[in-house]
Design a protein around this motif. Sequence first.
Motif, PDB file in Angstrom:
ATOM      1  N   ASP A  38       2.805  -4.824  10.038  1.00 30.91           N
ATOM      2  CA  ASP A  38       2.276  -3.556   9.563  1.00 30.91           C
ATOM      3  C   ASP A  38       0.774  -3.666   9.320  1.00 30.91           C
ATOM      4  OD1 ASP A  38       4.791  -2.342   9.564  1.00 30.91           O
ATOM      5  OD2 ASP A  38       5.246  -3.094   7.551  1.00 30.91           O
ATOM      6  N   ALA A  67       5.178 -12.457  -0.270  1.00 26.01           N
ATOM      7  CA  ALA A  67       5.185 -11.021  -0.537  1.00 26.01           C
ATOM      8  C   ALA A  67       5.057 -10.760  -2.028  1.00 26.01           C
ATOM      9  CB  ALA A  67       6.480 -10.401  -0.015  1.00 26.01           C
ATOM     10  N   ILE A  69       5.954  -7.712  -4.776  1.00 27.44           N
ATOM     11  CA  ILE A  69       6.731  -6.475  -4.977  1.00 27.44           C
ATOM     12  C   ILE A  69       6.371  -5.901  -6.340  1.00 27.44           C
ATOM     13  CG2 ILE A  69       9.043  -5.503  -5.212  1.00 27.44           C
ATOM     14  CD1 ILE A  69      10.025  -7.891  -3.480  1.00 27.44           C
ATOM     15  N   ASP A  78       7.691   2.584   1.713  1.00 27.71           N
ATOM     16  CA  ASP A  78       8.152   1.377   1.016  1.00 27.71           C
ATOM     17  C   ASP A  78       7.046   0.348   0.833  1.00 27.71           C
ATOM     18  OD1 ASP A  78      10.787   2.384   0.807  1.00 27.71           O
ATOM     19  OD2 ASP A  78      11.230   1.697   2.841  1.00 27.71           O
ATOM     20  N   ASP A  79       5.783   0.754   1.046  1.00 27.30           N
ATOM     21  CA  ASP A  79       4.636  -0.075   0.691  1.00 27.30           C
ATOM     22  C   ASP A  79       3.516   0.855   0.229  1.00 27.30           C
ATOM     23  OD1 ASP A  79       3.473   1.025   2.968  1.00 27.30           O
ATOM     24  OD2 ASP A  79       3.556  -0.817   4.148  1.00 27.30           O
ATOM     25  N   GLU A  81       0.926   1.856   1.580  1.00 21.19           N
ATOM     26  CA  GLU A  81       0.321   2.705   2.594  1.00 21.19           C
ATOM     27  C   GLU A  81       0.847   4.138   2.519  1.00 21.19           C
ATOM     28  OE1 GLU A  81      -0.946   2.282   7.282  1.00 21.19           O
ATOM     29  OE2 GLU A  81       0.957   1.423   6.624  1.00 21.19           O
ATOM     30  N   ARG A 174       9.654  -4.947   3.507  1.00 17.63           N
ATOM     31  CA  ARG A 174       9.546  -3.673   2.771  1.00 17.63           C
ATOM     32  C   ARG A 174      10.916  -3.184   2.317  1.00 17.63           C
ATOM     33  NH1 ARG A 174       7.484   0.566   6.340  1.00 17.63           N
ATOM     34  NH2 ARG A 174       7.787  -0.815   8.121  1.00 17.63           N
ATOM     35  N   THR A 189       8.359  -1.408  -4.455  1.00 15.20           N
ATOM     36  CA  THR A 189       7.539  -1.202  -3.260  1.00 15.20           C
ATOM     37  C   THR A 189       6.721  -2.457  -2.985  1.00 15.20           C
ATOM     38  OG1 THR A 189       6.059   0.361  -2.156  1.00 15.20           O
ATOM     39  CG2 THR A 189       5.492  -0.250  -4.395  1.00 15.20           C
ATOM     40  N   LEU A 190       6.433  -2.688  -1.722  1.00 19.91           N
ATOM     41  CA  LEU A 190       5.671  -3.858  -1.301  1.00 19.91           C
ATOM     42  C   LEU A 190       4.183  -3.577  -1.476  1.00 19.91           C
ATOM     43  CD1 LEU A 190       6.222  -6.655   0.108  1.00 19.91           C
ATOM     44  CD2 LEU A 190       5.690  -5.491   2.254  1.00 19.91           C
ATOM     45  N   THR A 191       3.482  -4.479  -2.167  1.00 18.50           N
ATOM     46  CA  THR A 191       2.046  -4.278  -2.380  1.00 18.50           C
ATOM     47  C   THR A 191       1.191  -5.253  -1.576  1.00 18.50           C
ATOM     48  OG1 THR A 191       1.902  -5.788  -4.278  1.00 18.50           O
ATOM     49  CG2 THR A 191       2.509  -3.499  -4.732  1.00 18.50           C
ATOM     50  N   ASN A 192       1.766  -6.351  -1.134  1.00 23.04           N
ATOM     51  CA  ASN A 192       1.000  -7.321  -0.353  1.00 23.04           C
ATOM     52  C   ASN A 192       1.964  -8.151   0.478  1.00 23.04           C
ATOM     53  OD1 ASN A 192      -0.356 -10.298  -0.186  1.00 23.04           O
ATOM     54  ND2 ASN A 192      -1.935  -8.714  -0.197  1.00 23.04           N
ATOM     55  N   LEU A 193       1.575  -8.445   1.736  1.00 22.32           N
ATOM     56  CA  LEU A 193       2.426  -9.242   2.610  1.00 22.32           C
ATOM     57  C   LEU A 193       1.566 -10.130   3.500  1.00 22.32           C
ATOM     58  CD1 LEU A 193       5.393  -9.775   3.518  1.00 22.32           C
ATOM     59  CD2 LEU A 193       4.983  -8.129   5.355  1.00 22.32           C
TER      60      LEU A 193
END
Length: 308
Positions: A38, A67, A69, A78-79, A81, A174, A189-193
């Motif tokens: 992503d 990751a 969360i 789910d992130d 964005e 995500r 929600t995902l904030t960093n990956l």
Amino acid sequence: MDGFLNLNKPVGFTSHDCVAKLRRLLNTRRIGHAGTLDPLATGVLPIAVGRATRLLQFLRSDKAYRAIIRFGINTTTDDLEGEILNQQPVPHLNLADVKTTLQQFQGTIQQVPPIYSAIQVDGKRLYDLARSGKTADVPARTVDVSDIKIVNWQPGEFPELEIAIACGGGTYIRAIARDLGTALQTFGTLTNLIRTQSSGFDLENSLTLNQLEEQLQPQTFQPILPDEVLGHLEAIALPPPLAQRWSQGQRIAPYDLPETFTTSRAPLRIHTETGAFLGIGQLTDPPTGTVLTARIVFLDSAEAYRQE
């Protein structure tokens, strides 16, 4: 220039953006990637150049991520964005509960991909349907998560959990963030990956786009050879006459092969006796009996011996 590149994808770039950039830098259109990331994600993006694009299908499928969360928030994607749908502080959430619940996401699990994803339903990408305001019935998929480790826990109104995940292809981190929040009776929600490993490539040995440009200027860049990333496949070495026949598309009977030939029906690395990589073969069973056939001829034997 035929081989692989271990790219460290920058934030804000799509995987397609990276391919377009590399086509300009490497002056070739024959570039492909393995495992979409992503735009907000960074890290390992395996890139194939030239004839190596035909080998992408034979790369390992395992991947690893770091990751973060955030709980108490969910978004359309789910992130971070996406647009925030719900925001509810959960200061009571504690690490002990998270650790217990996280165990149900390890192993072979069922997962519904995010509505904003590249998966096709009825011939259309989910993210195209979502952007046009349409809904689709997204079926659950079976994915494998071999390991999850907690790296850090940050309590607060919107606590954050950092984890390290090792998983198989097709796993959406995500979706794990979203579903972990639901299992804890809140949102996630995902904030960093960061992808730390993919298909045999690791973050430590990756190149940024800037580093690649620095190597291209003095012409010191060398693509990674196929053998370095296809080592998980069993190998067969052919003497010169058989190498020539195989690279010309002829079928090789087992009694012509070296005594140590395999009985596996999985893809095989084919080499010359001196170690040059010729391509990918496979034992098949046509009506006339078992034979070694060519699936991908990467280098014909004449070219291989000239290079040696």
